[in-house]
Design a protein around this motif. Structure first.
Motif, short mmCIF file in Angstrom:
data_model
loop_
_atom_site.label_atom_id
_atom_site.label_comp_id
_atom_site.label_asym_id
_atom_site.label_seq_id
_atom_site.Cartn_x
_atom_site.Cartn_y
_atom_site.Cartn_z
N UNK A 46 0.80 -1.23 0.00
CA UNK A 46 0.00 0.00 0.00
C UNK A 46 0.84 1.28 0.00
N UNK A 47 2.15 1.16 -0.09
CA UNK A 47 3.00 2.35 -0.12
C UNK A 47 3.15 2.87 -1.55
N UNK A 48 3.27 4.16 -1.65
CA UNK A 48 3.49 4.79 -2.95
C UNK A 48 4.96 4.65 -3.36
N UNK A 49 5.24 5.06 -4.59
CA UNK A 49 6.60 5.09 -5.07
C UNK A 49 6.99 3.86 -5.87
N UNK A 50 8.25 3.83 -6.25
CA UNK A 50 8.79 2.75 -7.07
C UNK A 50 9.61 1.80 -6.19
N UNK A 51 9.35 0.51 -6.33
CA UNK A 51 10.12 -0.48 -5.57
C UNK A 51 11.39 -0.84 -6.32
N UNK A 52 12.50 -0.74 -5.63
CA UNK A 52 13.78 -1.23 -6.15
C UNK A 52 14.32 -2.18 -5.10
N UNK A 53 14.46 -3.46 -5.48
CA UNK A 53 14.95 -4.42 -4.50
C UNK A 53 16.36 -4.04 -4.06
N UNK A 54 16.55 -3.95 -2.73
CA UNK A 54 17.83 -3.56 -2.17
C UNK A 54 18.31 -2.23 -2.79
N UNK A 55 17.45 -1.24 -2.72
CA UNK A 55 17.78 0.09 -3.28
C UNK A 55 19.12 0.57 -2.72
N UNK A 56 20.09 0.90 -3.58
CA UNK A 56 21.40 1.34 -3.06
C UNK A 56 21.28 2.63 -2.26
N UNK A 57 22.19 2.85 -1.33
CA UNK A 57 22.19 4.11 -0.58
C UNK A 57 22.42 5.30 -1.52
N UNK A 58 21.91 6.46 -1.11
CA UNK A 58 22.13 7.68 -1.88
C UNK A 58 23.63 7.89 -2.06
N UNK A 59 24.03 8.14 -3.30
CA UNK A 59 25.46 8.29 -3.60
C UNK A 59 25.70 7.96 -5.05
N UNK A 60 26.88 7.45 -5.37
CA UNK A 60 27.23 7.17 -6.77
C UNK A 60 26.27 6.22 -7.47
N UNK A 61 25.65 5.30 -6.72
CA UNK A 61 24.74 4.32 -7.33
C UNK A 61 23.28 4.72 -7.26
N UNK A 62 23.01 5.87 -6.63
CA UNK A 62 21.63 6.31 -6.43
C UNK A 62 21.60 7.82 -6.31
N UNK A 63 21.15 8.50 -7.38
CA UNK A 63 21.10 9.97 -7.36
C UNK A 63 19.69 10.49 -7.14
N UNK A 64 18.79 9.62 -6.65
CA UNK A 64 17.39 10.02 -6.46
C UNK A 64 17.19 10.88 -5.21
N UNK A 65 18.15 10.84 -4.29
CA UNK A 65 18.01 11.59 -3.04
C UNK A 65 17.25 10.85 -1.96
N UNK A 66 16.74 9.64 -2.27
CA UNK A 66 16.01 8.86 -1.26
C UNK A 66 16.50 7.42 -1.29
N UNK A 67 16.46 6.79 -0.11
CA UNK A 67 16.82 5.39 0.02
C UNK A 67 16.16 4.87 1.30
N UNK A 68 16.51 3.69 1.71
CA UNK A 68 15.91 3.14 2.92
C UNK A 68 16.41 3.83 4.19
N UNK A 69 17.53 4.54 4.09
CA UNK A 69 18.01 5.33 5.23
C UNK A 69 17.18 6.60 5.38
N UNK A 70 16.95 7.31 4.27
CA UNK A 70 16.16 8.54 4.35
C UNK A 70 14.70 8.22 4.70
#
Length: 646
Positions: free
Chosen positions: A125-149
């Motif tokens: 029931x959550x919004x957004x796009x699911x990425x399995x094991x979404x990488x932390x924000x940084x070189x592999x993730x420029x979206x500004x959001x991850x499981x830490x944020x």
């Protein structure tokens, strides 16, 4: 006779009143049979509340809060899950929270905590796009959001008294497997209200401990990828078209062939794996042990795993080691129990064929988790948890270590002890004469990882307990080299990380190496005869030979040239007792749990062709400086085995 007459009379009477369409219609109640039920008269002893909590990018995450009725200044325990927060929050519609909650929630319910479950981004029931094991924000993730944020923003919302007035604003996190991964991610940039955490069987390094093991691909996860990424909810397990997965995978060919056959090659997560078989920056850049060490938190954390965890056996240890090396000793605690994967959410009286001294899982919650959570969330008494708490799997008890390990490669009171391969299938702590042993590894007849036939169902036995299954099912195979000691005359206590070191040559140009450390029980057991001679694995690991020198740069193995294969094995805390034997098995496949190595060097094993799979002769060297051995963390005689016991 009277009954028969009565029945005949009744039938005769019914015959006088034939059923017609009109009489059928006359008994239909307008509006059908649907009715509005009155609410239960007995109020529940809890309040179930839902919220869509906004994240910093505007995406809202579905959250369920289970609040004890009448709660005031109650601590909060959060789990972020890809496995359906609605189902995780409630296993039944009971009006009592203790019965409505999952089994593992009992201690939190009795303590009066507010229990919170949240669907991760893009799931259920959550919004957004699911990425399995979404990488932390940084070189592999420029979206500004991850499981830490997302964890940070969620905890900020929960800790706001205006949003959750029943709470005291203090939050703990707990979760196992993927949920353990979300706990570890929250620790990268923890919100100030996060006071304590328990990361159980966490997914930490996807190349060393999850999708791969030292380069060998974990075929079991193909089903998991389909179930988790094929829909916003969960899909059923894809059909395997046969019960025996040994035959199913062998007929398919390569892992790529299996993926194409089942439509799994269309999944982005699978494509990423196939494109990145080596330990490149994709995997190094999201290895959480490295990231945690670079961003060590002050949040007291329990890192838990099972000593026979069939999915994430290394993750908790790697994270704990990394934080210890970064100076975070007093607030990080390692707990290794006699369990399979995520058994902490179930009963702990037995695992596979072995029974333990009471419910070891209940002991974990009562004596380790709750004392630390009470201390941090309620200002309770000091938990006084030591650095490490490990179950002794031979003497059937918990052992508490102020310092652990006591034997290791460096910075330990004792060094590792070599257990050397010897002639005539022997093992010796003393170096023996030079010699060699050979076996033929044939990809057409790979060594099964457990007794056939088997269905590799991720959630069912026997697969879930394969790591402690009797290894006699492969002993004496010509492609399995078996070495063992004579019956021991004194106990051998081991506690730490064994290291396999093989010196071997092959006629092929690639190959895998499997090493098993085994406790062979005495041949007779009057109380339980089938356990006589049981070959209990204490530690099992695999290495893909192309990564022997550098996991990030695969290289062909020079044919017929001795090479060194050195790799870490899972942690042990065990005693080989007098009358038992220590055994080491060595072979070149664990199929189909791990994909087959064609034993011919190809650029990408995922896409190996039928003609690439070739038999090879492997020769193990023994004796001398280049003799194959397993380095054991043997505690010296007289060394205190523990810093205190339960």
């Amino acid at each position: 006779m009277v009954g028969r007459v009565t029945a005949l009379v009744a039938l005769a009477m019914l015959a006088q009143f034939p059923v017609t369409a009109q009489s059928v219609r006359s008994i239909v109640v307008p509006g059908g049979d649907m009715a509005t039920l009155a609410p239960p008269t007995v109020p529940a002893d809890y309040i179930r509340r839902e919220a869509m909590i906004p994240m910093r990018d505007g995406v809202k995450l579905y959250t369920v809060m289970m609040i004890p009725r009448g709660a005031a200044n109650a601590p909060i325990v959060l789990t972020r899950t890809p496995y359906d927060a609605t189902a995780r929050a409630m296993r039944s519609q009971s009006r009592k929270l203790i019965n409505a909650s999952q089994r593992s929630e009992e201690q939190f319910v009795r303590a009066g905590y507010i229990r919170v479950w949240q669907d991760v981004r893009g799931k259920y029931k959550s919004e957004g796009e699911y990425v399995m094991m979404r990488p932390p924000v940084g070189p592999l993730n420029d979206s500004g959001v991850d499981n830490a944020t997302d964890a940070y923003d969620t905890i900020a919302w929960l800790a706001d008294k205006a949003k959750l007035p029943e709470s005291n604003g203090r939050v703990g996190m707990v979760g196992s497997s993927y949920e353990g991964h979300t706990v570890a991610m929250a620790l990268l940039r923890p919100h100030p209200a996060l006071k304590v955490a328990a990361a159980e069987s966490p997914m930490i390094d996807q190349w060393r401990d999850d999708w791969f093991h030292n380069g060998a691909f974990h075929n079991i996860y193909l089903d998991y990828f389909a179930m988790q990424t094929g829909a916003k909810g969960a899909l059923p397990r894809p059909p395997h078209h046969g019960y025996d997965d040994y035959d199913n995978f062998l007929r398919a060919g390569s892992t790529h062939d299996w993926a194409v056959k089942h439509g799994l090659d269309q999944m982005p997560v699978y494509k990423r794996l196939e494109e990145h078989p080596a330990y490149d920056e994709l995997w190094r850049g999201q290895a959480l042990d490295r990231l945690l060490a670079a961003n060590p938190s002050d949040v007291p954390t329990i890192w838990e795993a099972g000593l026979w965890d069939q999915e994430e056996i290394h993750g908790a240890v790697l994270a704990w080691e990394a934080l210890k090396a970064a100076g975070k000793v007093g607030n990080n605690h390692l707990v290794l129990g006699p369990w399979r994967h995520s058994q902490v959410n179930r009963e702990g009286r037995r695992t596979g064929a072995f029974a333990w001294n009471g419910d070891t899982v209940r002991q974990y919650w009562d004596e380790m988790v709750m004392p630390l959570f009470r201390e941090r969330l309620e200002d309770g008494p000091k938990a006084n948890l030591p650095s490490a708490i490990l179950y002794n799997t031979a003497e059937d008890r918990w052992e508490r270590f102020a310092r652990w390990p006591l034997a290791c490669e460096r910075d330990c009171p004792a060094p590792l002890t070599p257990l050397n391969l010897a002639g005539e299938g022997g093992l010796s702590f003393a170096p023996g004469a030079r010699g060699e042993d050979s076996y033929v590894s044939d990809p057409a007849k790979p060594v099964p990882f457990m007794p056939r036939p088997y269905d590799m169902d991720e959630f069912a036995e026997p697969w879930t307990t394969w790591r402690l299954s009797d290894q006699r099912h492969v002993d004496k195979r010509p492609d399995v080299m078996t070495y063992e000691t004579e019956p021991l005359t004194a106990p051998v206590r081991v506690s730490g990380v064994p290291i396999a070191e093989l010196f071997a040559r092959t006629t092929g140009t690639d190959g895998d190496f499997v090493v098993k450390l085994i406790d062979v029980l005495p041949p007779e057991n009057a109380n339980d005869p089938p356990m006589g001679g049981y070959q209990l694995p204490i530690s099992i690991e695999i290495l893909r030979g192309r990564y022997r020198d550098d996991p990030s740069r695969p290289s062909a193995i020079p044919a017929n040239v001795v090479q060194r294969y050195r790799f870490r094995m899972p942690v042990v805390n065990h005693v080989f007792r007098p009358g038992h034997r220590i055994m080491v098995q060595i072979h070149s496949s664990l199929f189909p749990l791990y994909d087959r190595n064609p034993q011919t060097f190809v650029p990408n094993i995922f896409r190996a062709k039928k003609q690439d799979y070739r038999a090879a002769t492997i020769t193990l060297e023994r004796g001398g400086s280049e003799g194959s051995r397993v380095w054991l963390p043997v505690l010296p005689p007289g060394e205190p085995p523990r810093a205190g016991k339960r």
